[in-house]
Design a protein around this motif. Sequence first.
Motif, mmCIF file in Angstrom:
data_model
loop_
_atom_site.group_PDB
_atom_site.id
_atom_site.type_symbol
_atom_site.label_atom_id
_atom_site.label_comp_id
_atom_site.label_asym_id
_atom_site.label_seq_id
_atom_site.Cartn_x
_atom_site.Cartn_y
_atom_site.Cartn_z
ATOM 1 N N ASP A 34 -1.111 6.943 -4.329
ATOM 2 C CA ASP A 34 -0.365 5.682 -4.341
ATOM 3 C C ASP A 34 0.705 5.801 -3.248
ATOM 4 O O ASP A 34 1.736 6.434 -3.449
ATOM 5 C CB ASP A 34 0.260 5.574 -5.750
ATOM 6 N N SER A 35 0.433 5.209 -2.075
ATOM 7 C CA SER A 35 1.385 5.394 -0.961
ATOM 8 C C SER A 35 2.696 4.662 -1.241
ATOM 9 O O SER A 35 3.747 5.059 -0.744
ATOM 10 C CB SER A 35 0.775 4.937 0.371
ATOM 11 N N THR A 76 5.350 15.269 -3.653
ATOM 12 C CA THR A 76 4.050 15.810 -4.068
ATOM 13 C C THR A 76 3.499 14.980 -5.226
ATOM 14 O O THR A 76 4.246 14.231 -5.862
ATOM 15 C CB THR A 76 4.188 17.285 -4.531
ATOM 16 N N PHE A 77 2.213 15.125 -5.479
ATOM 17 C CA PHE A 77 1.572 14.453 -6.618
ATOM 18 C C PHE A 77 0.976 15.528 -7.524
ATOM 19 O O PHE A 77 0.414 16.502 -7.034
ATOM 20 C CB PHE A 77 0.464 13.511 -6.134
ATOM 21 N N GLN A 78 1.120 15.330 -8.804
ATOM 22 C CA GLN A 78 0.544 16.283 -9.750
ATOM 23 C C GLN A 78 -0.178 15.523 -10.856
ATOM 24 O O GLN A 78 0.416 14.600 -11.435
ATOM 25 C CB GLN A 78 1.680 17.108 -10.356
ATOM 26 N N PHE A 79 -1.415 15.928 -11.115
ATOM 27 C CA PHE A 79 -2.202 15.217 -12.124
ATOM 28 C C PHE A 79 -1.679 15.511 -13.524
ATOM 29 O O PHE A 79 -1.460 16.659 -13.888
ATOM 30 C CB PHE A 79 -3.676 15.621 -12.018
ATOM 31 N N ASN A 80 -1.440 14.443 -14.290
ATOM 32 C CA ASN A 80 -1.008 14.598 -15.677
ATOM 33 C C ASN A 80 -2.178 14.204 -16.583
ATOM 34 O O ASN A 80 -2.552 13.032 -16.636
ATOM 35 C CB ASN A 80 0.210 13.695 -15.935
ATOM 36 N N PRO A 81 -2.785 15.176 -17.277
ATOM 37 C CA PRO A 81 -3.971 14.850 -18.086
ATOM 38 C C PRO A 81 -3.651 13.878 -19.221
ATOM 39 O O PRO A 81 -4.539 13.169 -19.687
ATOM 40 C CB PRO A 81 -4.417 16.216 -18.645
ATOM 41 N N PHE A 85 -3.342 10.519 -14.727
ATOM 42 C CA PHE A 85 -2.859 9.909 -13.501
ATOM 43 C C PHE A 85 -2.059 10.944 -12.705
ATOM 44 O O PHE A 85 -1.357 11.788 -13.296
ATOM 45 C CB PHE A 85 -1.970 8.723 -13.929
ATOM 46 N N SER A 86 -2.157 10.886 -11.376
ATOM 47 C CA SER A 86 -1.358 11.785 -10.536
ATOM 48 C C SER A 86 0.051 11.229 -10.418
ATOM 49 O O SER A 86 0.250 10.160 -9.856
ATOM 50 C CB SER A 86 -1.972 11.885 -9.141
ATOM 51 N N GLU A 87 1.012 11.979 -10.937
ATOM 52 C CA GLU A 87 2.397 11.487 -10.941
ATOM 53 C C GLU A 87 3.148 12.034 -9.737
ATOM 54 O O GLU A 87 2.837 13.097 -9.220
ATOM 55 C CB GLU A 87 3.076 11.881 -12.253
ATOM 56 N N VAL A 88 4.159 11.255 -9.327
ATOM 57 C CA VAL A 88 4.862 11.617 -8.095
ATOM 58 C C VAL A 88 6.095 12.472 -8.406
ATOM 59 O O VAL A 88 6.817 12.225 -9.370
ATOM 60 C CB VAL A 88 5.198 10.353 -7.264
#
Length: 239
Positions: A34-35, A76-81, A85-88
């Motif tokens: 999500d830019s 950075t983005f990290q996936f939250n299971p 969703f990849s959170e910022v």
Amino acid sequence: MSSRLIIAIDGYSSCGKSTVAKGLARKLGIHYIDSGAMYRAVTLYFLENNIPIPGPEELQDSVYDFSDALSKINITFQFNPISDFSEVYLNGRNVENEIRTMEINEQVSHVSAIKSVREHLVKLQRSAGKEGGLVMDGRDIGTTVFPNADLKIFMKADPMVRSERRFKELKAKGVDVLLEDVIQNVVGRDYEDSHREVSPLRKAEDAIILDNTYLTHEEQVEFVMEAVRKLALSNSTTS
Ligand code: DC
């Protein structure tokens, strides 16, 4: 083939770009970025660190050097299971909720009109797409970030429908907001994003228009999946 695809989704504010992008990424097994979240994270950093944000009238004459501030920002983005969703993350801190407030909504178009901010983020966005296998949504993905994207979608919807959707989203999160303010913000951001000097929001010539005023989420994802299938078919007949 679809695992290497780069799909660019651009369009107006609150069109549901990220919902469609997430649905596609899931179906195709590719990453989603999500830019807009990146521009929002920079805005949050500027506000928290008292970096002066020029308004549209001041931008031309602004001589402020943003390079020092930008060099201190790590996104950075990290996936939250749990949220699926990849959170910022801004400098290691999860800012997924903080970047979605009305205060950020009001400043983010000003920040995203700053040339050095855009240059910095476009570099990061391109490097995220080096290997392919990515859906990215924003305002300039098909025109500037990935002008050679495999597939470009340009999303639009009636401004009132978009404002009502954003209003409901904010209300559901417990944000105390008036519909009039949301309408003003959505319409104002569209204007600013489309009229800025650097990479204004516009449809890439080769983008497919998706007007989702009357479409369900499933219908929108299916619309793009159909375009992906056509692309795969035309690639297989030309190779
Ligand atoms: O998609 P969004 O509403 O979260 O984006 C927030 C703002 O960031 C939007 O008003 C314009 C800016 N933006 C941009 O200029 N270019 C992008 N690629 C993505 C967002």
